[in-house]
Design a protein around this motif. Structure first.
Motif, mmCIF file in Angstrom:
data_model
loop_
_atom_site.group_PDB
_atom_site.id
_atom_site.type_symbol
_atom_site.label_atom_id
_atom_site.label_comp_id
_atom_site.label_asym_id
_atom_site.label_seq_id
_atom_site.Cartn_x
_atom_site.Cartn_y
_atom_site.Cartn_z
ATOM 1 N N ALA A 59 72.338 32.328 73.606
ATOM 2 C CA ALA A 59 71.981 32.849 72.284
ATOM 3 C C ALA A 59 71.185 34.149 72.407
ATOM 4 C CB ALA A 59 71.188 31.800 71.514
ATOM 5 N N LYS A 60 70.214 34.191 73.320
ATOM 6 C CA LYS A 60 69.419 35.410 73.520
ATOM 7 C C LYS A 60 70.298 36.573 73.958
ATOM 8 C CE LYS A 60 65.446 35.182 75.579
ATOM 9 N NZ LYS A 60 64.382 34.876 76.587
ATOM 10 N N LYS B 136 70.193 28.272 74.836
ATOM 11 C CA LYS B 136 69.171 29.248 74.471
ATOM 12 C C LYS B 136 69.398 30.575 75.189
ATOM 13 C CE LYS B 136 64.155 29.988 74.545
ATOM 14 N NZ LYS B 136 62.829 29.416 74.918
ATOM 15 N N TRP C 123 69.454 30.427 64.955
ATOM 16 C CA TRP C 123 70.588 31.216 65.456
ATOM 17 C C TRP C 123 71.711 31.268 64.415
ATOM 18 C CZ3 TRP C 123 70.898 27.781 70.431
ATOM 19 C CH2 TRP C 123 69.754 27.975 71.198
ATOM 20 N N LEU D 30 77.326 34.160 68.755
ATOM 21 C CA LEU D 30 76.058 33.494 68.453
ATOM 22 C C LEU D 30 76.287 32.326 67.492
ATOM 23 C CD1 LEU D 30 72.943 33.382 68.577
ATOM 24 C CD2 LEU D 30 72.917 34.981 66.633
ATOM 25 N N ALA E 207 75.508 28.407 68.239
ATOM 26 C CA ALA E 207 74.633 27.662 67.328
ATOM 27 C C ALA E 207 75.318 26.390 66.821
ATOM 28 C CB ALA E 207 74.247 28.548 66.149
ATOM 29 N N ILE F 72 72.393 37.792 70.959
ATOM 30 C CA ILE F 72 71.557 38.557 70.032
ATOM 31 C C ILE F 72 71.299 39.955 70.603
ATOM 32 C CG2 ILE F 72 69.255 38.723 69.012
ATOM 33 C CD1 ILE F 72 69.291 35.617 68.848
#
Length: 258
Positions: free
Chosen positions: A155-156, A152, A187, A167, A171, A159
């Protein structure tokens, strides 16, 4: 009777003949080596070599032990100082001490996570800090591939940086660990929608989001799941792609938000 000169010289010649061999006309007495002299010399040399080797090994072991003791002391110092700074939210000092500690203990998962968090919490947030936080989170993911929190966090970051290829990788890696993870599906859909001109990718994102929206609604008929709301928002976005001025499309897109 008086002896002649030859008779006088004869005994001398016999005495000379009992002496060892001559070399270039020079008379040298024969020398015998004392028994055991060479073997004792050999034993002395072996003992000397063993003593030298023992001293070298002892010095090497001592240096190794001293180095490890010093590393342990420094690691403990930075561990304590880093945690103290983390607790009082002094993010720069926490990051500094955790970095030193991880140089000696690179596989400490808890400190790796705290180090990355401290880097991202420091103000002002700098590119160098983001890069080091990415490195820490990647190391965490290598050491613990199934950790949802690390996926997580990565991923943040991707982004935020607009790095949608990474990303997509995060995912798909997360979906390989937990195929039903709704966050990972969001994602993946975001990464697919990055290229809105690719109809195949847009269709794949739509299919994924519609299935996720239906599943989450069945699990919670109030639609309170965060990923449910995000899936509806993204489906609304898909409806508007290339049809912003169509009343029918507008109605259908609003329907996802209701």
């Amino acid at each position: 009777m008086t002896p002649t000169a030859n008779e006088i010289d004869a005994p001398r010649e016999r005495r000379n003949n009992t002496v060892g061999p001559t070399s270039a006309g020079v008379i040298r007495p024969s020398i015998r080596r004392r028994p055991g002299l060479q073997s004792r010399s050999g034993r002395i040399n072996v003992k000397a070599i063993l003593i030298v080797v023992g001293v070298v090994v002892a010095l090497g072991v001592g240096a190794f032990v001293a180095r490890n003791v010093r590393r342990k002391i420094l690691a403990e110092r930075d561990f304590a100082a880093g945690n103290a700074a983390y607790d009082r939210q002094d993010w720069k000092q926490a990051g500094k001490h955790f970095q030193e500690y991880l140089g000696r203990r690179p596989e400490d998962l808890d400190i790796l996570r705290k180090y990355a968090e401290a880097l991202m919490a420091a103000e002002p947030l700098e590119q160098n800090g983001i890069s080091r936080a990415l490195g820490a989170y990647r190391q965490l993911l290598r050491l613990d591939p199934g950790d949802a929190k690390t996926s997580k966090a990565l991923a943040k970051l991707y982004i935020y940086l607009g790095n949608f290829s990474e990303l997509s990788y995060i995912a798909q890696r997360r979906l390989g660990q937990a195929a039903a993870d709704p966050k990972a599906k969001i994602w993946h859909a975001r990464a697919l929608l990055r290229d809105q001109k690719d109809e195949r990718k847009v269709a794949g994102a739509r299919k994924m989001l519609e299935a996720l929206q239906k599943r989450l609604l069945d699990e919670n008929d109030q639609g309170e799941h965060h990923e449910y709301v995000e899936a509806c928002r993204m489906l609304c976005q898909i409806e508007f792609m290339g049809h912003e001025n169509s009343p029918a499309v507008h109605k259908k897109a609003i329907g996802w938000l209701n």
